[in-house]
Design a protein around this motif. Structure first.
Motif, PDB file in Angstrom:
ATOM      1  N   LYS A 170       0.833  -1.203   0.000  1.00  6.97           N
ATOM      2  CA  LYS A 170       0.000   0.000   0.000  1.00  6.97           C
ATOM      3  C   LYS A 170       0.871   1.258   0.000  1.00  6.97           C
ATOM      4  N   GLN A 171       2.049   1.148   0.599  1.00  2.00           N
ATOM      5  CA  GLN A 171       2.939   2.297   0.724  1.00  2.00           C
ATOM      6  C   GLN A 171       4.097   2.264  -0.268  1.00  2.00           C
ATOM      7  N   GLY A 172       4.084   1.297  -1.184  1.00  2.00           N
ATOM      8  CA  GLY A 172       5.129   1.222  -2.202  1.00  2.00           C
ATOM      9  C   GLY A 172       6.488   0.826  -1.666  1.00  2.00           C
ATOM     10  N   ILE A 173       6.521   0.015  -0.623  1.00  2.00           N
ATOM     11  CA  ILE A 173       7.774  -0.397   0.021  1.00  2.00           C
ATOM     12  C   ILE A 173       8.236  -1.720  -0.561  1.00  2.00           C
ATOM     13  N   HIS A 174       9.513  -1.804  -0.941  1.00  2.00           N
ATOM     14  CA  HIS A 174      10.106  -3.033  -1.459  1.00  2.00           C
ATOM     15  C   HIS A 174      10.159  -4.080  -0.350  1.00  2.00           C
ATOM     16  N   THR A 175       9.720  -5.302  -0.656  1.00  2.00           N
ATOM     17  CA  THR A 175       9.625  -6.363   0.345  1.00  2.00           C
ATOM     18  C   THR A 175      10.548  -7.527   0.006  1.00  2.00           C
ATOM     19  N   CYS A 176      11.152  -8.095   1.023  1.00  2.00           N
ATOM     20  CA  CYS A 176      12.088  -9.203   0.843  1.00  2.00           C
ATOM     21  C   CYS A 176      11.936 -10.198   1.984  1.00  2.00           C
ATOM     22  N   ILE A 177      11.988 -11.482   1.645  1.00  2.00           N
ATOM     23  CA  ILE A 177      11.997 -12.559   2.638  1.00  2.00           C
ATOM     24  C   ILE A 177      13.332 -13.279   2.549  1.00  2.00           C
ATOM     25  N   ASP A 178      14.032 -13.381   3.667  1.00  2.00           N
ATOM     26  CA  ASP A 178      15.269 -14.159   3.755  1.00  2.00           C
ATOM     27  C   ASP A 178      14.915 -15.474   4.430  1.00  2.00           C
ATOM     28  N   THR A 179      14.923 -16.567   3.657  1.00  2.00           N
ATOM     29  CA  THR A 179      14.367 -17.824   4.132  1.00  2.00           C
ATOM     30  C   THR A 179      15.224 -19.024   3.770  1.00  2.00           C
ATOM     31  N   SER A 180      15.062 -20.091   4.534  1.00  2.00           N
ATOM     32  CA  SER A 180      15.680 -21.373   4.187  1.00  2.00           C
ATOM     33  C   SER A 180      14.748 -22.200   3.310  1.00  2.00           C
ATOM     34  N   GLY A 181      13.465 -21.803   3.242  1.00  2.00           N
ATOM     35  CA  GLY A 181      12.482 -22.561   2.476  1.00  2.00           C
ATOM     36  C   GLY A 181      11.991 -23.826   3.161  1.00  2.00           C
ATOM     37  N   ILE A 182      12.411 -24.052   4.402  1.00  2.00           N
ATOM     38  CA  ILE A 182      12.125 -25.322   5.075  1.00  2.00           C
ATOM     39  C   ILE A 182      10.634 -25.503   5.368  1.00  2.00           C
ATOM     40  N   ALA A 183       9.870 -24.435   5.410  1.00  2.00           N
ATOM     41  CA  ALA A 183       8.450 -24.541   5.735  1.00  2.00           C
ATOM     42  C   ALA A 183       7.617 -25.102   4.586  1.00  2.00           C
ATOM     43  N   TYR A 184       8.200 -25.142   3.388  1.00  2.00           N
ATOM     44  CA  TYR A 184       7.437 -25.533   2.207  1.00  2.00           C
ATOM     45  C   TYR A 184       7.380 -27.044   2.042  1.00  2.00           C
ATOM     46  N   THR A 185       6.174 -27.558   1.884  1.00  2.00           N
ATOM     47  CA  THR A 185       5.977 -28.953   1.481  1.00  2.00           C
ATOM     48  C   THR A 185       4.888 -28.965   0.410  1.00  2.00           C
ATOM     49  N   GLU A 186       5.116 -29.704  -0.647  1.00  2.00           N
ATOM     50  CA  GLU A 186       4.180 -29.695  -1.766  1.00  2.00           C
ATOM     51  C   GLU A 186       2.811 -30.247  -1.390  1.00  2.00           C
ATOM     52  N   LYS A 187       2.748 -31.120  -0.393  1.00  2.00           N
ATOM     53  CA  LYS A 187       1.482 -31.743  -0.012  1.00  2.00           C
ATOM     54  C   LYS A 187       0.624 -30.848   0.875  1.00  2.00           C
ATOM     55  N   ASN A 188       1.222 -29.804   1.440  1.00  2.00           N
ATOM     56  CA  ASN A 188       0.476 -28.915   2.335  1.00  2.00           C
ATOM     57  C   ASN A 188      -0.240 -27.855   1.506  1.00  2.00           C
ATOM     58  N   THR A 189      -1.417 -28.201   1.017  1.00  2.00           N
ATOM     59  CA  THR A 189      -2.139 -27.298   0.119  1.00  2.00           C
ATOM     60  C   THR A 189      -2.612 -26.033   0.817  1.00  2.00           C
ATOM     61  N   ALA A 190      -2.959 -26.136   2.103  1.00  2.00           N
ATOM     62  CA  ALA A 190      -3.411 -24.955   2.842  1.00  2.00           C
ATOM     63  C   ALA A 190      -2.293 -23.925   2.947  1.00  2.00           C
ATOM     64  N   PHE A 191      -1.092 -24.404   3.232  1.00  2.00           N
ATOM     65  CA  PHE A 191       0.056 -23.501   3.319  1.00  2.00           C
ATOM     66  C   PHE A 191       0.372 -22.909   1.946  1.00  2.00           C
ATOM     67  N   ARG A 192       0.293 -23.736   0.922  1.00  2.00           N
ATOM     68  CA  ARG A 192       0.579 -23.235  -0.419  1.00  2.00           C
ATOM     69  C   ARG A 192      -0.432 -22.163  -0.837  1.00  2.00           C
ATOM     70  N   GLU A 193      -1.676 -22.323  -0.450  1.00  2.00           N
ATOM     71  CA  GLU A 193      -2.675 -21.301  -0.759  1.00  2.00           C
ATOM     72  C   GLU A 193      -2.318 -19.962  -0.113  1.00  2.00           C
ATOM     73  N   LYS A 194      -1.755 -20.031   1.080  1.00  2.00           N
ATOM     74  CA  LYS A 194      -1.314 -18.790   1.728  1.00  2.00           C
ATOM     75  C   LYS A 194      -0.102 -18.201   1.000  1.00  2.00           C
ATOM     76  N   LEU A 195       0.792 -19.079   0.560  1.00  2.00           N
ATOM     77  CA  LEU A 195       1.937 -18.595  -0.215  1.00  2.00           C
ATOM     78  C   LEU A 195       1.479 -17.944  -1.513  1.00  2.00           C
ATOM     79  N   ASP A 196       0.429 -18.486  -2.097  1.00  2.00           N
ATOM     80  CA  ASP A 196      -0.096 -17.921  -3.336  1.00  2.00           C
ATOM     81  C   ASP A 196      -0.586 -16.487  -3.120  1.00  2.00           C
ATOM     82  N   ILE A 197      -1.006 -16.176  -1.904  1.00  2.64           N
ATOM     83  CA  ILE A 197      -1.393 -14.808  -1.560  1.00  2.64           C
ATOM     84  C   ILE A 197      -0.166 -13.955  -1.287  1.00  2.64           C
ATOM     85  N   LEU A 198       0.832 -14.558  -0.603  1.00  7.26           N
ATOM     86  CA  LEU A 198       2.025 -13.814  -0.199  1.00  7.26           C
ATOM     87  C   LEU A 198       2.942 -13.459  -1.362  1.00  7.26           C
TER      88      LEU A 198
END
Length: 255
Positions: free
Chosen positions: A93-121
């Motif tokens: 909303k404020q035009g601020i550049h966003t960055c995530i520094d992550t290991s990616g460990i939270a991601y699992t292909e079978k967790n569709t609920a989490f992936r749906e949230k990632l699709d928003i993020l």
């Protein structure tokens, strides 16, 4: 929406482009042998902070961030994905550049609920700095106590979503400096069309004192820091893998 925040750095210069407000979240399932923030591991604790409080911190030094933005690191930011969605929604909303520094460990292909949230993020995310600790699954688990299949799948997911990615890799003498695996890492990330940068970082021992203070055994005690002068040649091995992948050279990642 509040997040569990370990600490905030007002003027970060190595956590994405420009000068940035860097938010360290609390909680991480990884146990990387060379982690320099073991105090962020525990899933409980930290300071509960509202998104509005983070934005107020940004506003205080807004003039310094005109070429930067906000980076969320940790700990593992994606363990608090709902908080990230709300924070980055406000940033956009404020035009601020966003960055995530992550290991990616939270991601699992079978967790569709989490992936749906990632699709928003992901549409709210300008850059992901993805740490790939080791390309070999066995050695990755030895190094971090966690498998790497979800992490590599997350890298491909980011590619599918066209989110810019910077790959980070720490070179530890005797653990992650083998040219075979460095080449394999390069060959893998060479298949990502969203790859924008590669940071190859020398292992250092500056975090060892934290382990002593916390009463935690430091697994790499006695391992010497990586000679920074050797980093360019190690990075070149990774770059060779990237080049060969993009030129269509065959390579068996499991060899």
């Amino acid at each position: 929406m509040s997040g569990r925040i370990h600490s905030i750095e007002s003027f970060g210069t190595v956590d994405g482009p420009g000068v940035r407000l860097v938010v360290f979240v609390q909680g991480c399932p990884m146990r990387c042998a060379y982690c320099h923030n073991p105090d962020t591991w525990a899933m409980i604790g930290g300071t509960q902070m509202e998104v509005s409080e983070i934005m107020e911190r940004y506003e205080r030094n807004k003039d310094f961030y005109h070429n930067g933005g906000i980076t969320v690191t940790g700990g593992e930011p994606l363990m608090q994905v709902d908080f990230l969605i709300e924070l980055f929604t406000e940033c956009k909303k404020q035009g601020i550049h966003t960055c995530i520094d992550t290991s990616g460990i939270a991601y699992t292909e079978k967790n569709t609920a989490f992936r749906e949230k990632l699709d928003i993020l992901m549409p709210l995310t300008d850059l992901v700095m993805l740490d790939i600790k080791h390309i070999d699954p066995v050695k990755h688990k030895e190094l971090t106590s966690q498998p790497n299949d979800g992490i590599l799948a997350f890298a491909k997911y980011l590619d599918e979503k066209h989110v810019d990615v910077w790959i980070r890799h720490v070179v530890v003498p005797g653990l992650t400096d083998d040219d075979k695996y460095l080449y394999q890492l390069g060959y893998f990330i060479g298949g990502l069309s969203n790859l924008k940068a590669l940071d190859v970082l020398p292992y250092h021992t500056m975090g060892e004192v934290k382990y002593q203070n916390l009463g935690i055994d430091y697994k790499l005690k006695g391992v010497e820091p990586m000679d920074p002068n050797k980093i360019p040649e190690k990075k070149q091995v990774i770059l060779n893998g990237i080049k060969d992948r993009r030129n269509g050279e065959p390579h068996d990642l499991l060899s």
